[in-house]
Every structure is written in structure tokens, then in C-alpha cells.
Design an enzyme around this catalytic site. Structure first.
Site, PDB file in Angstrom:
ATOM      1  N   ASP A 199       9.360 -12.824  21.020  1.00 58.22           N
ATOM      2  CA  ASP A 199       9.893 -11.629  20.346  1.00 58.22           C
ATOM      3  C   ASP A 199       9.852 -11.824  18.824  1.00 58.22           C
ATOM      4  O   ASP A 199       9.455 -10.925  18.075  1.00 58.22           O
ATOM      5  CB  ASP A 199      11.337 -11.381  20.831  1.00 58.22           C
ATOM      6  CG  ASP A 199      11.989 -10.214  20.124  1.00 58.22           C
ATOM      7  OD1 ASP A 199      11.626  -9.064  20.425  1.00 58.22           O
ATOM      8  OD2 ASP A 199      12.858 -10.457  19.246  1.00 58.22           O
ATOM      9  N   LYS A 232       7.532  -9.671  15.986  1.00 57.95           N
ATOM     10  CA  LYS A 232       8.086  -9.090  14.752  1.00 57.95           C
ATOM     11  C   LYS A 232       7.395  -9.706  13.522  1.00 57.95           C
ATOM     12  O   LYS A 232       7.146  -9.013  12.525  1.00 57.95           O
ATOM     13  CB  LYS A 232       9.598  -9.316  14.713  1.00 57.95           C
ATOM     14  CG  LYS A 232      10.326  -8.539  15.813  1.00 57.95           C
ATOM     15  CD  LYS A 232      11.759  -9.025  15.986  1.00 57.95           C
ATOM     16  CE  LYS A 232      12.493  -8.264  17.069  1.00 57.95           C
ATOM     17  NZ  LYS A 232      13.775  -8.890  17.438  1.00 57.95           N
ATOM     18  N   THR A 268      19.483   1.792  26.613  1.00 59.86           N
ATOM     19  CA  THR A 268      20.591   1.675  25.663  1.00 59.86           C
ATOM     20  C   THR A 268      20.244   2.343  24.328  1.00 59.86           C
ATOM     21  O   THR A 268      21.043   3.090  23.762  1.00 59.86           O
ATOM     22  CB  THR A 268      20.877   0.183  25.396  1.00 59.86           C
ATOM     23  OG1 THR A 268      20.995  -0.461  26.653  1.00 59.86           O
ATOM     24  CG2 THR A 268      22.124  -0.023  24.587  1.00 59.86           C
ATOM     25  N   VAL A 269      19.018   2.074  23.844  1.00 57.87           N
ATOM     26  CA  VAL A 269      18.636   2.620  22.533  1.00 57.87           C
ATOM     27  C   VAL A 269      18.418   4.128  22.626  1.00 57.87           C
ATOM     28  O   VAL A 269      18.895   4.898  21.784  1.00 57.87           O
ATOM     29  CB  VAL A 269      17.372   1.900  22.006  1.00 57.87           C
ATOM     30  CG1 VAL A 269      16.891   2.541  20.722  1.00 57.87           C
ATOM     31  CG2 VAL A 269      17.664   0.415  21.777  1.00 57.87           C
ATOM     32  N   GLY A 310      25.616 -10.697  27.448  1.00 58.82           N
ATOM     33  CA  GLY A 310      24.674  -9.569  27.453  1.00 58.82           C
ATOM     34  C   GLY A 310      23.690  -9.609  26.296  1.00 58.82           C
ATOM     35  O   GLY A 310      22.972  -8.638  26.065  1.00 58.82           O
TER      36      GLY A 310
HETATM   37  N1  HSE Z   1      16.141  -9.377  21.975  1.00 54.59           N
HETATM   38  C1  HSE Z   1      16.098  -9.153  20.564  1.00 54.59           C
HETATM   39  C2  HSE Z   1      17.119 -10.033  19.867  1.00 54.59           C
HETATM   40  C3  HSE Z   1      16.363  -7.744  20.168  1.00 54.59           C
HETATM   41  O1  HSE Z   1      17.826 -10.791  20.530  1.00 54.59           O
HETATM   42  O2  HSE Z   1      17.182  -9.984  18.654  1.00 54.59           O
HETATM   43  C4  HSE Z   1      15.219  -6.854  20.434  1.00 54.59           C
HETATM   44  O3  HSE Z   1      14.157  -7.179  19.604  1.00 54.59           O
END
Ligand code: HSE
Length: 432
Positions: free
Chosen positions: A203, A207, A15-16, A189
Site C-alpha cells: 500500500d 502511494k 466506509t468511504v 480495525g
Molecule cells: N490501509 C491504509 C492505511 C489506508 O493503513 O493507512 C488506506 O490506504
């Protein structure tokens, strides 16, 4: 004077990647005007040729193996969008060794092996840029590196996972339980089929590690970054929190104390409803950065999705293009070690929300208060829905600041009180 040409290889066409392809073509003139260079995609590595056709990438640019990109002497920059931490590591290392600048959105890889990769970039005097790795379209990396370069960073509080923020928003506004909100996020999605990376906080932790490295110049070992996700969050806690004047957010918290020790942690957190972070809803991200010179600064926007992420990736390309073909001094991450002592979780100090299920009989609140008092933990407010004597009822307490170790010891002792009928539930509170 001829316009310099920056030749780019793109690895990965999800996608990106597809958005990068499209936006690079639609913003080409704008980028040329602003950077003085032409940015041209010369090669695209994608496993399935069919995908390249779907996206509209000419066959002449397509290769199946990313090694063709890292070995191509004509390319100046490689954009890594293949994800994962094994091949992506090799790709970036090879590209840097072969004299290419690299742009990546891969926070998992940076969190795990950022130190090695930035050392390689430094050794080969190449740029390794990563604006898209945190908070998608929000230019938080550049804000920390450049905009706030004259500040010592006091703290960063980030809502940096859109999927989790969507789930918490639906639990709060739609009254859904966690599993129903997660199912909805999947149907829309937002959440991946394998939801662990988002929902279990990993995730956000990746970050947070990137932001901490920028702020404090060292990489937090992944196994030392306290990470708690959303699975244990219950709707009733969101309801009680609201009654107490708080909203629940999955926060990345990064800060230093007066001694310069750093804490980096990710967990569901109560924030005062009056604070702007509490009103960040749905899939949006927001990061609050406090600098010692500037005070508070706030960044808000879309943290995921093709076009917002492409916007960040293109800004990295523009940064390289702006000075191209002159070599820029590389200011790579993790070489300044401004602070290096990471606090353990037991050392942190926080306020707490504590929910107990207790039998409503005389002396129970006193017993709980006695345990807390014996560890110097004060109570700032209490909610107990009216119950009939002898029945079980929730007892919700807001507590004053306490060291985590003291608090956990108190909770263990409270759990042994006979009238406490279920394992205590707690959430940390940030006053920000
Ligand atoms: N899956 C992440 C989110 C985006 O829901 O923010 C990608 O880092």
C-alpha cells in the site's frame, strides 16, 4: 444567474462511500458558497440494496451495476470507490470515454495502470482526480500539483500507511513484538484481515508511485519499486535504534540526485529521533516534501478512515464544480517526464544499521571492521551489551554512507565469519 448543477454518480458504498454520501449532504451549502455550484449525488451503484438502506440512500438513486453510471448521459462526474484493479479500471476507462470526469481513491490501480488511465483522460480532455489516493485527508496531491508547482521536487519522505505506523508505535512505546502489535491493529480495525497489502509495504509502494509520478512525471513500473514491509522488524532493533538516537518508521522515499536520476523505495527506516517525522505516531500520516524554491514543507493528518478520505474526495468534486460547466484545461499526470531514469536499488547510497549475533572473543570486531574497511565502509558507532567471554552477544554497528551494492557484498562476507552466529540484520538510515 442560476446555480450550475454538477451531477455525480458514486460507485461503491463502503466506509468511504457512506462518508461521501453523508458529508456531501452536510457540507452542501458550504460547498455551494465556495464553488458557486451545486454538487448533487444522482446515482449510487452498490451491489447490495440492503447496504444502501443502512446508509440511508433513497432507493430511487440506487443501481446494482456501475455500468449504469458510466452509461448515464446525465452524469458529469463518476466517483470510483469499488476498489480492485480489474473492474475499477474498466469503470474509469468507460466513464472517461463517455465524457465524464472521474475521481478515485484507488492507489493500487493508479500505481499499476495510471499511465493508461491518464492517457485516456488526456485524450478525452477529462479530469482524473485522485486526492484521496495518498494519505487520506491530507491534501498532499494538491500541495504537489498546485502549491509547489513552481518547485523542482528534491525529495519526498512519507509515512503513508497508518496501520504500519500504528504497529511500529506500539512496538516502540508498548514494547510489543511485531505479531502482537499486528493482532492489536487488527482488533482495533486498522489492519484488514488480509494484512499483506499494509504490512508487506505494498500500500505504501502504491502511494509512493503516485507521489513519484506527480513529482517527476513518470510512472515507476511496480516491479521496479523496491518494497520491504515490517514482517522482519524485531523489537530489539527498535530498542537499539532508540539507544542510538533513532526512531523506526516505514518510509516511502522519493528523491533525485544531482544527475537527475530518481530513486523510489519503501522500507523500514531509521530516522533521527529529533526529526519531526520520528514523532508521528499511531495511525497518523505525515509527508515531508523538499522543493528547490520553498525548502522543507510538512503535511500531517489522518491517512485513512471514512470522513478524512471523504474530505479529500469532496475537495476533488469541489475542484471540478468551481469551474463547472466551463471546461478546464486538464493537467494530467505522467506527460511531462521531468526525469525518467530510475535508479536500481544497488545504486542507492544510504547509511546503515547492522546487527550481528557474534561470539564474544578477541578479534571479532576487528574481523567485521576489516570487511567493512575493505569496501570503504566506515563505522560511526558501536553497541555491544557486556557479555561473558565465549558467549554470544549482539553487536550493533551504525555505518557511514555506502552504496547499497557495496554494503550488501560486505554483509554477505560478514555472514561467513565463523564467530557470526546468525544471519545479519540491517536497516537503512535516512538523515533527511
Ligand atoms: N490501509 C491504509 C492505511 C489506508 O493503513 O493507512 C488506506 O490506504
Amino acid at each position: 444567474m442560476t446555480t450550475p448543477l454538477l451531477r455525480v454518480g458514486l460507485a461503491g458504498l463502503g466506509t468511504v462511500g457512506a462518508s461521501v454520501w453523508r458529508q456531501l449532504s452536510s457540507q452542501k451549502d458550504l460547498l455551494r458558497q465556495r464553488t458557486g455550484a451545486e454538487i448533487r449525488l444522482d446515482q449510487v451503484a452498490v451491489r447490495r440494496a440492503e447496504r444502501a438502506r443502512e446508509v440511508g440512500v433513497p432507493e430511487s438513486l440506487v443501481v446494482a451495476d456501475w455500468r449504469k453510471l458510466t452509461a448515464n448521459p446525465e452524469l458529469d462526474v463518476v466517483v470510483e470507490l469499488i476498489g480492485g484493479t480489474t473492474e475499477a479500471f474498466e469503470l474509469i476507462r468507460l466513464a472517461l470515454q463517455n465524457g465524464k470526469h472521474v475521481i478515485t481513491a484507488n492507489k493500487a490501480l493508479l500505481a499499476e495502470r495510471g499511465a493508461e488511465l491518464f492517457a485516456t483522460a488526456q485524450k478525452h480532455q477529462r479530469q482524473l482526480l485522485f486526492e484521496a489516493s495518498v494519505a487520506g485527508g491530507i491534501p498532499i496531491i494538491r500541495a504537489l500539483r498546485d502549491g509547489l508547482v513552481a518547485n523542482r521536487i528534491c525529495s519526498i519522505h512519507g509515512i503513508i500507511n497508518g496501520t504500519c505506523n500504528y504497529i511500529l508505535t506500539r512496538m516502540n512505546e508498548g514494547g510489543l513484538e511485531f505479531k502482537d502489535a499486528l493482532a492489536e491493529a487488527k482488533a482495533k480495525g486498522y489492519a484488514e484481515a488480509d494484512d499483506r497489502l499494509d504490512v508487506d509495504g505494498h500500500d505504501t509502494a502504491h502511494k509512493a508511485a503516485v507521489l513519484a509520478a506527480l513529482a517527476y512525471g513518470f510512472w515507476v513500473p511496480p516491479d521496479q519499486l523496491y518494497t520491504e514491509g515490517l514482517r522482519a522488524v524485531e523489537k530489539q532493533d527498535i530498542v537499539y535504534a532508540r539507544k542510538l538516537g533513532y526512531g523506526l518508521k516505514l518510509l516511502a522515499i522519493i528523491k533525485t540526485d544531482a544527475d537527475g536520476a530518481v530513486e523510489v523505495r519503501v522500507h523500514p527506516t531509521l530516522v533521527p529521533e529529533s526529526h519531526v517525522l520520528a514523532s508521528v505516531s499511531g495511525v497518523f500520516n505525515a509527508v515531508l516534501v523538499r522543493g528547490d524554491v520553498v525548502g522543507d514543507t510538512l503535511y500531517y493528518g489522518r491517512g485513512a478512515g471514512g470522513d478524512p478520505t471523504a474530505s479529500a474526495l469532496l475537495s476533488d468534486l469541489a475542484q471540478i464544480a468551481e469551474h463547472f460547466p466551463l471546461e478546464q484545461k486538464c493537467r494530467n499526470v505522467g506527460h511531462e517526464a521531468l526525469h525518467s531514469r530510475l535508479k536500481t536499488m544497488e545504486e542507492i547510497v544510504s547509511r546503515y544499521y547492522l546487527r550481528l549475533l557474534v561470539v564474544d572473543r578477541p578479534g571479532v570486531l576487528a574481523d567485521v571492521a576489516r570487511v567493512l574497511a575493505s569496501r570503504q565502509i566506515g563505522i560511526s558507532s558501536v553497541i555491544q551489551p557486556e557479555a561473558h567471554a565465549g558467549e554470544t552477544t549482539p553487536l550493533v554497528l551504525m555505518l557511514h554512507d555506502a552504496p547499497e551494492a557495496q554494503f550488501q557484498a560486505a554483509v554477505r562476507e560478514i555472514a561467513t565469519i565463523g564467530a557470526v552466529k546468525a544471519p545479519p540484520v540491517h536497516l537503512r538510515v535516512e538523515d533527511i
